[in-house]
Design an enzyme around this catalytic site. Structure first.
Site, PDB file in Angstrom:
ATOM      1  N   GLY A   1     -76.114  46.924 123.219  1.00  9.54           N
ATOM      2  CA  GLY A   1     -76.030  47.481 124.575  1.00  9.54           C
ATOM      3  C   GLY A   1     -77.147  48.491 124.764  1.00  9.54           C
TER       4      GLY A   1
ATOM      5  NE  ARG B   1     -54.123  55.458 144.939  1.00 10.57           N
ATOM      6  CZ  ARG B   1     -54.588  55.438 146.192  1.00 10.57           C
ATOM      7  NH1 ARG B   1     -55.865  55.204 146.422  1.00 10.57           N
ATOM      8  NH2 ARG B   1     -53.787  55.672 147.201  1.00 10.57           N
TER       9      ARG B   1
ATOM     10  CG  HIS C   1     -72.267  48.292 132.232  1.00  9.54           C
ATOM     11  ND1 HIS C   1     -71.126  47.597 132.523  1.00  9.54           N
ATOM     12  CD2 HIS C   1     -72.671  47.869 131.007  1.00  9.54           C
ATOM     13  CE1 HIS C   1     -70.858  46.771 131.519  1.00  9.54           C
ATOM     14  NE2 HIS C   1     -71.773  46.917 130.592  1.00  9.54           N
TER      15      HIS C   1
ATOM     16  CB  ILE D   1     -73.787  55.689 125.690  1.00 14.36           C
ATOM     17  CG1 ILE D   1     -72.778  54.539 125.762  1.00 14.36           C
ATOM     18  CG2 ILE D   1     -75.058  55.356 126.424  1.00 14.36           C
ATOM     19  CD1 ILE D   1     -72.152  54.381 127.142  1.00 14.36           C
ATOM     20  CG  ASP D   2     -69.949  53.637 122.479  1.00 14.16           C
ATOM     21  OD1 ASP D   2     -70.014  53.968 123.680  1.00 14.16           O
ATOM     22  OD2 ASP D   2     -69.566  52.521 122.109  1.00 14.16           O
TER      23      ASP D   2
ATOM     24  CD  GLU E   1     -65.285  50.617 126.337  1.00 15.58           C
ATOM     25  OE1 GLU E   1     -65.412  49.943 127.356  1.00 15.58           O
ATOM     26  OE2 GLU E   1     -66.170  50.713 125.460  1.00 15.58           O
TER      27      GLU E   1
HETATM   28  O1  F6P Z   1     -71.805  49.641 122.478  1.00 13.40           O
HETATM   29  C1  F6P Z   1     -71.789  50.521 123.513  1.00 13.40           C
HETATM   30  C2  F6P Z   1     -70.879  50.121 124.597  1.00 13.40           C
HETATM   31  O2  F6P Z   1     -71.265  50.965 125.613  1.00 13.40           O
HETATM   32  C3  F6P Z   1     -69.360  50.171 124.338  1.00 13.40           C
HETATM   33  O3  F6P Z   1     -68.769  51.410 124.565  1.00 13.40           O
HETATM   34  C4  F6P Z   1     -68.849  49.153 125.309  1.00 13.40           C
HETATM   35  O4  F6P Z   1     -67.614  48.610 124.886  1.00 13.40           O
HETATM   36  C5  F6P Z   1     -69.908  48.123 125.271  1.00 13.40           C
HETATM   37  O5  F6P Z   1     -71.115  48.796 125.034  1.00 13.40           O
HETATM   38  C6  F6P Z   1     -70.026  47.276 126.515  1.00 13.40           C
HETATM   39  O6  F6P Z   1     -71.042  46.366 126.295  1.00 13.40           O
HETATM   40  P1  F6P Z   1     -71.467  45.180 127.244  1.00 13.40           P
HETATM   41  O7  F6P Z   1     -72.394  45.766 128.234  1.00 13.40           O
HETATM   42  O8  F6P Z   1     -72.156  44.226 126.356  1.00 13.40           O
HETATM   43  O9  F6P Z   1     -70.228  44.635 127.859  1.00 13.40           O
END
Ligand code: F6P
Length: 341
Positions: A10, A265, A271, A126-127, A221
């Site tokens: 990502g 809500r 993204h 980012i994680d 998430e």
């Molecule tokens: O690996 C980083 C991340 O931002 C995760 O937190 C998230 O689950 C994932 O990418 C989402 O990735 P993609 O854009 O491939 O769905």
């Protein structure tokens, strides 16, 4: 010497800053040649590489994304994958590879390194869940975006006296949730490292209403209810075996409404946290990582990842950095106890 540069997994803000500093120092100080690999490991499977020089990295420092493209391609899942990767490296006479990626991309780099390919890794995501480094670049930008969102949600939540749930990224780790939740003054912060108790969440939400404030719940998430399971977008897996997450925020808002009879809500930041211009800190960190990565190449110090240790950039074995994810320490989470509820 000819060096390949690859960005995989990502994307995140700061990738271009690394590419720029690798190329600038590599050309100006060491006289290296560079090739950019397109779309992560896919470019080495498909023999898709482009020339990279000082001209091609001008003006990219503040730009989000990656000029090289990225993908979640895993060569180990393709017929003769590693062999094809090596063939492309040989065909272009690439002596070394700078691999900019997270757990998956760097995991593949570790395997290639075991097989004798000269690789230096740079940790991005980012994680912030790559081990052996205090921070990855991209994280600070994502926390800034999530914090601004939480600030904005506070005022609208209070106008309507409703609970607002903010779902942030974080598959295995709650770094974004914890940092942005604390910076944004959230009342409930739920992270993957600690399965949560729904009754306790509802009690914390109600406590907030009782003192005339609107609760803000930040949920990663990958967070899971104690009596339940991970909520996924669909059953599909990527080439590294990961499910697509998202949905916990919506589920939580419904449960909160059902149990407390208060309006709740959800906002899913998704993204937005990964896009756009990097923060000053991420540009600084990414630039330093790039400078040190190409220095490691020049030193012939392969099989290593550059990492932040305090304020110093160090080199650590790639195998150590990719052995497991870096998760939130329970003691750190508990440090903020007084703000929960
Ligand atoms: O690996 C980083 C991340 O931002 C995760 O937190 C998230 O689950 C994932 O990418 C989402 O990735 P993609 O854009 O491939 O769905």
């Amino acid at each position: 010497m000819r060096v390949g540069v690859l960005t995989g997994g990502g994307d995140c803000p700061g990738l271009n800053a690394v590419i720029r500093s690798v190329v600038r120092k590599g050309v100006q100080e060491y006289g290296f040649d560079f090739l950019g690999v397109r779309d992560g490991w896919l470019g080495l499977l498909k023999n898709d590489v482009v020339p990279l020089d000082v001209g091609s990295v001008r003006g990219i420092l503040p730009r989000g994304g990656t000029i090289l493209g990225s993908s979640r391609t895993n060569p180990l899942k393709h017929d003769n994958g590693l062999h094809r990767v090596r063939e492309t490296l040989t065909a272009h006479e690439m002596d070394a590879l700078v691999v900019i990626g997270g757990e998956d991309t760097l995991g593949t780099a570790t395997e290639l390194s075991r097989q004798g390919v000269d690789v230096v890794g740079v940790p991005k995501t980012i994680d912030n869940d790559v081990s052996c480094t205090d921070f990855t670049f991209g994280f600070d930008t994502a926390v800034g975006i999530a914090t601004e969102a939480i600030d904005r949600l506070h005022t609208t939540a209070e106008s309507h006296m409703r609970a607002l749930v903010v779902e942030v990224m974080g598959r295995h780790s709650g770094w974004i949730a914890l940092h942005a939740g604390i910076a944004g003054g959230a009342n409930v912060i739920l992270v993957p490292e600690r399965p949560f108790d729904l009754d306790q969440v509802c009690a914390q939400v109600m406590r907030r209403f009782e003192i005339n404030y609107a609760p803000i719940v930040v949920v990663a998430e990958g967070a899971v209810p104690r009596e339940g399971q991970l909520i996924v977008k669909d059953q599909s897996l990527d080439e590294f075996g990961h499910v697509r997450l998202s949905g916990i925020g919506e589920w939580l808002a419904q449960e909160i409404t059902a149990r407390t009879h208060k309006d709740a809500r959800t906002t899913v930041l998704g993204h937005i946290q990964r896009g756009g211009t990097p923060s000053a800190f991420d540009r600084w960190l990414a630039t330093r990582f790039g400078l040190h990565a190409i220095q490691a190449v020049a030193d012939g110090d392969f099989g290593r990842m550059v990492a932040l240790e305090g304020t110093r950039i160090v080199r650590v074995p790639l195998a150590d950095a990719t052995a497991q994810n870096k998760v939130v320490d329970p003691a750190l989470y508990d440090e903020f106890e007084v703000f929960y509820g």
